[in-house]
Design a protein around this motif. Structure first.
Motif, PDB file in Angstrom:
ATOM      1  N   THR A  25     -20.614   6.559  11.554  1.00 33.38           N
ATOM      2  CA  THR A  25     -21.221   6.378  12.876  1.00 33.38           C
ATOM      3  C   THR A  25     -22.368   7.366  13.058  1.00 33.38           C
ATOM      4  O   THR A  25     -23.442   6.992  13.549  1.00 33.38           O
ATOM      5  N   PHE A  28     -25.336   6.141  10.953  1.00 37.50           N
ATOM      6  CA  PHE A  28     -26.020   4.991  11.549  1.00 37.50           C
ATOM      7  C   PHE A  28     -26.728   5.339  12.855  1.00 37.50           C
ATOM      8  O   PHE A  28     -27.716   4.697  13.216  1.00 37.50           O
ATOM      9  N   ARG A  29     -26.278   6.353  13.563  1.00 35.73           N
ATOM     10  CA  ARG A  29     -27.015   6.819  14.751  1.00 35.73           C
ATOM     11  C   ARG A  29     -28.393   7.342  14.348  1.00 35.73           C
ATOM     12  O   ARG A  29     -29.389   7.101  15.020  1.00 35.73           O
ATOM     13  N   ILE A  31     -30.036   6.527  11.499  1.00 33.56           N
ATOM     14  CA  ILE A  31     -30.806   5.393  10.978  1.00 33.56           C
ATOM     15  C   ILE A  31     -31.365   4.558  12.124  1.00 33.56           C
ATOM     16  O   ILE A  31     -32.527   4.140  12.084  1.00 33.56           O
ATOM     17  N   THR A  32     -30.575   4.310  13.159  1.00 33.61           N
ATOM     18  CA  THR A  32     -31.045   3.491  14.266  1.00 33.61           C
ATOM     19  C   THR A  32     -32.174   4.176  15.019  1.00 33.61           C
ATOM     20  O   THR A  32     -33.088   3.523  15.524  1.00 33.61           O
ATOM     21  N   SER A 146     -27.525  -0.984  11.169  1.00 32.19           N
ATOM     22  CA  SER A 146     -27.080   0.047  12.115  1.00 32.19           C
ATOM     23  C   SER A 146     -26.823  -0.548  13.492  1.00 32.19           C
ATOM     24  O   SER A 146     -25.926  -0.116  14.207  1.00 32.19           O
ATOM     25  N   ARG A 147     -27.600  -1.561  13.865  1.00 32.20           N
ATOM     26  CA  ARG A 147     -27.454  -2.170  15.187  1.00 32.20           C
ATOM     27  C   ARG A 147     -26.136  -2.940  15.304  1.00 32.20           C
ATOM     28  O   ARG A 147     -25.484  -2.919  16.338  1.00 32.20           O
ATOM     29  N   TYR A 149     -23.460  -2.265  13.321  1.00 31.07           N
ATOM     30  CA  TYR A 149     -22.423  -1.244  13.192  1.00 31.07           C
ATOM     31  C   TYR A 149     -22.176  -0.528  14.511  1.00 31.07           C
ATOM     32  O   TYR A 149     -21.030  -0.266  14.882  1.00 31.07           O
ATOM     33  N   LEU A 150     -23.244  -0.225  15.233  1.00 30.43           N
ATOM     34  CA  LEU A 150     -23.110   0.498  16.503  1.00 30.43           C
ATOM     35  C   LEU A 150     -22.726  -0.418  17.666  1.00 30.43           C
ATOM     36  O   LEU A 150     -22.565   0.046  18.796  1.00 30.43           O
TER      37      LEU A 150
END
Length: 193
Positions: A25, A28-29, A31-32, A146-147, A149-150
């Motif tokens: 998480t 990916f935060r 990366i986003t 990432s979008r 995943y989040l």
């Protein structure tokens, strides 16, 4: 009319939410964030400045105008389709704008695609090492993933963003080539005497 997909999109979103880990998480935060409007704008502007300075003004304008018009298209599609995002219980990030298409996926495809094309056209180093160009689609894939995943986009939002973004890059490139060709054919002949 809002676009909804109760089947596969919900299943993927639910599965991802059930299998999140703290470290992934956090990754990916980051990366986003690289795919947000500010970061994509910075990349487009820096690329355009570099292109302008090396004398490739047409390509600099293609990156800037292609990116700006792509952003306007993305916003128009979001408001036209007005698709809701996944339910708040799935979201790691608080966001309440429309979902389709994913702006992060679409704009990373547009900006990184336009920059990649310009790099190929202007850099002998890039042409000598074409694997460098894999950075652009790989980054866009990670940003889009990432979008999902989040929990802030449905999978189809992201896939549509990539597809629309890729089409926009092709259209921007074709228009730029057509304008360059037209300018060459309408330019007055130079007197060489």
């Amino acid at each position: 009319m809002p676009l909804t997909t109760p089947g596969v999109d919900h299943d993927i979103t639910r599965w991802v939410a059930d299998h999140r880990t703290a470290w992934l998480t956090d990754v990916f935060r980051v990366i986003t964030t690289v795919g947000n409007t500010a970061a994509m704008t910075l990349i487009a502007v820096v690329a355009a400045i570099v292109l302008w300075r090396i004398g490739s003004r047409d390509r600099a304008l293609t990156v800037l105008i292609g990116s700006a018009s792509g952003w306007l298209l993305m916003q128009a599609l979001k408001h036209l389709i007005a698709r809701p995002r996944p339910e708040p219980r799935f979201r790691v990030i608080a966001i309440d704008t429309f979902s389709f298409p994913s702006g992060h996926a679409m704009m990373s495809a547009v900006v990184l695609g336009l920059v990649g094309v310009a790099a190929w056209q202007t850099s002998t180093r890039v042409r000598a090492h074409p694997a460098i160009l894999a950075i652009a689609p790989a980054a866009s894939l990670l940003i889009g993933a990432s979008r999902v995943y989040l929990g802030v986009h449905w999978t189809t939002d992201v896939v549509a963003g990539w597809v629309i973004g890729a089409i926009w890059v092709v259209l921007a490139g074709a228009l730029a080539r057509a304008l360059r060709a037209r300018r060459r054919t309408t330019a007055p002949a130079r007197d060489v005497s």
